[in-house]
Motif scaffolding. Sequence first.
Motif, PDB file in Angstrom:
ATOM      1  N   THR A 174      37.020   9.240-104.260  1.00  0.00           N
ATOM      2  CA  THR A 174      35.925   9.369-103.311  1.00  0.00           C
ATOM      3  C   THR A 174      36.325  10.363-102.235  1.00  0.00           C
ATOM      4  N   ARG A 175      35.433  11.281-101.901  1.00  0.00           N
ATOM      5  CA  ARG A 175      35.728  12.270-100.859  1.00  0.00           C
ATOM      6  C   ARG A 175      35.644  11.620 -99.474  1.00  0.00           C
ATOM      7  N   VAL A 176      36.539  12.024 -98.594  1.00  0.00           N
ATOM      8  CA  VAL A 176      36.619  11.419 -97.259  1.00  0.00           C
ATOM      9  C   VAL A 176      36.423  12.480 -96.186  1.00  0.00           C
ATOM     10  N   LEU A 177      35.445  12.236 -95.314  1.00  0.00           N
ATOM     11  CA  LEU A 177      35.247  13.060 -94.122  1.00  0.00           C
ATOM     12  C   LEU A 177      35.614  12.184 -92.928  1.00  0.00           C
ATOM     13  N   MET A 178      36.678  12.558 -92.238  1.00  0.00           N
ATOM     14  CA  MET A 178      37.202  11.718 -91.159  1.00  0.00           C
ATOM     15  C   MET A 178      36.645  12.145 -89.814  1.00  0.00           C
ATOM     16  N   LEU A 179      36.241  11.158 -89.013  1.00  0.00           N
ATOM     17  CA  LEU A 179      35.749  11.377 -87.659  1.00  0.00           C
ATOM     18  C   LEU A 179      36.753  10.829 -86.663  1.00  0.00           C
ATOM     19  N   THR A 180      36.898  11.472 -85.507  1.00  0.00           N
ATOM     20  CA  THR A 180      37.768  10.940 -84.475  1.00  0.00           C
ATOM     21  C   THR A 180      37.359  11.458 -83.109  1.00  0.00           C
ATOM     22  N   ALA A 181      37.662  10.663 -82.098  1.00  0.00           N
ATOM     23  CA  ALA A 181      37.393  11.093 -80.725  1.00  0.00           C
ATOM     24  C   ALA A 181      38.436  12.083 -80.250  1.00  0.00           C
ATOM     25  N   SER A 182      39.536  12.176 -80.968  1.00  0.00           N
ATOM     26  CA  SER A 182      40.609  13.104 -80.601  1.00  0.00           C
ATOM     27  C   SER A 182      40.509  14.345 -81.469  1.00  0.00           C
ATOM     28  N   GLY A 183      40.293  15.496 -80.833  1.00  0.00           N
ATOM     29  CA  GLY A 183      40.034  16.705 -81.604  1.00  0.00           C
ATOM     30  C   GLY A 183      41.120  17.760 -81.517  1.00  0.00           C
ATOM     31  N   VAL A 192      45.367  18.161 -88.262  1.00  0.00           N
ATOM     32  CA  VAL A 192      46.365  18.389 -89.309  1.00  0.00           C
ATOM     33  C   VAL A 192      46.840  17.055 -89.881  1.00  0.00           C
ATOM     34  N   GLU A 193      47.069  16.078 -88.994  1.00  0.00           N
ATOM     35  CA  GLU A 193      47.535  14.762 -89.451  1.00  0.00           C
ATOM     36  C   GLU A 193      46.486  14.092 -90.330  1.00  0.00           C
ATOM     37  N   GLY A 194      45.224  14.190 -89.924  1.00  0.00           N
ATOM     38  CA  GLY A 194      44.155  13.590 -90.714  1.00  0.00           C
ATOM     39  C   GLY A 194      44.055  14.204 -92.101  1.00  0.00           C
ATOM     40  N   LEU A 195      44.160  15.520 -92.176  1.00  0.00           N
ATOM     41  CA  LEU A 195      44.091  16.201 -93.471  1.00  0.00           C
ATOM     42  C   LEU A 195      45.320  15.900 -94.318  1.00  0.00           C
ATOM     43  N   THR A 196      46.476  15.735 -93.663  1.00  0.00           N
ATOM     44  CA  THR A 196      47.698  15.388 -94.374  1.00  0.00           C
ATOM     45  C   THR A 196      47.580  14.020 -95.038  1.00  0.00           C
ATOM     46  N   LEU A 197      46.822  13.128 -94.423  1.00  0.00           N
ATOM     47  CA  LEU A 197      46.610  11.793 -94.991  1.00  0.00           C
ATOM     48  C   LEU A 197      45.795  11.837 -96.280  1.00  0.00           C
ATOM     49  N   GLY A 198      45.132  12.962 -96.520  1.00  0.00           N
ATOM     50  CA  GLY A 198      44.331  13.109 -97.733  1.00  0.00           C
ATOM     51  C   GLY A 198      42.854  13.266 -97.496  1.00  0.00           C
ATOM     52  N   ALA A 199      42.428  13.266 -96.216  1.00  0.00           N
ATOM     53  CA  ALA A 199      41.012  13.486 -95.924  1.00  0.00           C
ATOM     54  C   ALA A 199      40.594  14.870 -96.405  1.00  0.00           C
ATOM     55  N   ASP A 200      39.360  14.983 -96.886  1.00  0.00           N
ATOM     56  CA  ASP A 200      38.856  16.270 -97.383  1.00  0.00           C
ATOM     57  C   ASP A 200      38.328  17.148 -96.259  1.00  0.00           C
ATOM     58  N   ASP A 201      37.941  16.540 -95.158  1.00  0.00           N
ATOM     59  CA  ASP A 201      37.457  17.293 -93.998  1.00  0.00           C
ATOM     60  C   ASP A 201      37.644  16.413 -92.768  1.00  0.00           C
ATOM     61  N   TYR A 202      37.542  17.038 -91.602  1.00  0.00           N
ATOM     62  CA  TYR A 202      37.855  16.355 -90.349  1.00  0.00           C
ATOM     63  C   TYR A 202      36.914  16.883 -89.287  1.00  0.00           C
ATOM     64  N   LEU A 203      36.211  15.994 -88.614  1.00  0.00           N
ATOM     65  CA  LEU A 203      35.224  16.408 -87.619  1.00  0.00           C
ATOM     66  C   LEU A 203      35.446  15.626 -86.329  1.00  0.00           C
ATOM     67  N   PRO A 204      35.747  16.331 -85.218  1.00  0.00           N
ATOM     68  CA  PRO A 204      35.951  15.623 -83.944  1.00  0.00           C
ATOM     69  C   PRO A 204      34.628  15.216 -83.308  1.00  0.00           C
ATOM     70  N   LYS A 205      34.664  14.116 -82.564  1.00  0.00           N
ATOM     71  CA  LYS A 205      33.517  13.675 -81.780  1.00  0.00           C
ATOM     72  C   LYS A 205      33.603  14.322 -80.398  1.00  0.00           C
ATOM     73  N   PRO A 206      32.465  14.590 -79.763  1.00  0.00           N
ATOM     74  CA  PRO A 206      31.100  14.473 -80.302  1.00  0.00           C
ATOM     75  C   PRO A 206      30.805  15.611 -81.265  1.00  0.00           C
ATOM     76  N   PHE A 207      29.876  15.390 -82.161  1.00  0.00           N
ATOM     77  CA  PHE A 207      29.547  16.396 -83.168  1.00  0.00           C
ATOM     78  C   PHE A 207      28.038  16.565 -83.228  1.00  0.00           C
ATOM     79  N   ALA A 208      27.620  17.719 -83.724  1.00  0.00           N
ATOM     80  CA  ALA A 208      26.191  17.974 -83.948  1.00  0.00           C
ATOM     81  C   ALA A 208      25.810  17.384 -85.307  1.00  0.00           C
ATOM     82  N   TYR A 209      24.675  16.701 -85.363  1.00  0.00           N
ATOM     83  CA  TYR A 209      24.250  16.099 -86.625  1.00  0.00           C
ATOM     84  C   TYR A 209      24.091  17.142 -87.731  1.00  0.00           C
TER      85      TYR A 209
END
Length: 213
Positions: A69-78, A84-101
């Motif tokens: 399953t593909r993973v898009l990770m969200l976090t308040a820390s951008g 880099v840490e999020g992508l290293t965990l295996g996430a396919d993409d990473y988007l910091p909050k706040p984000f545009a819909y």
Amino acid sequence: MVEDHAELAESVARVLRREGMAVDVVHDGEDALERTSVVDYDVVVLDRDLPGIHGDEVCGALVEEPARTRVLMLTASGTIADRVEGLTLGADDYLPKPFAYAELVARIRAVARRSATAVPPVLVHDDLRLDPAQRIATRSGERLALTPKEFAVLEYLLAAQGRVVSAEELLERVWDEAADPFTTTVKATINRLRSKLGAPPLVETVPRGGYRI
């Protein structure tokens, strides 16, 4: 959608449903792992900072599954380090909050295209063309006025490339957890879609099987 802030989760889910996506919502890591163990999701939008089982642990479990399953990770820390840490965990993409819909929608679609089965960017069958990114479907050059669910059903049938798709599979992949498994909504949507597609007919009913184009 795995997000512990219920208001944000429901707000995002409403936007994604308007874009024709089927969306289930959970609010913690335990429920996320339980749900993903029984449902084959295309994409999991995962908040990293979850209570209980942390988002990092959920991500690690998901990427180890055979049916990836593909993973898009969200976090308040951008920060870059966090990304880099999020992508290293295996996430396919990473988007910091706040984000545009609009950006979230585009990223989900991009991540979903990385699925194991390659799907062309524009789906074509005879004189029928469907562009998932632009949300446009045409037949013989004429644009079709489809509802989000009609568009999603047509997209799924075209992507199946002639494979018979059962009503149960359509209900699971195009609708979401709120759908009644005994409803006739799939049949009704198919009938409306056939009417809008016109002649010659494209959607075939396979007795005791389902539907195919």
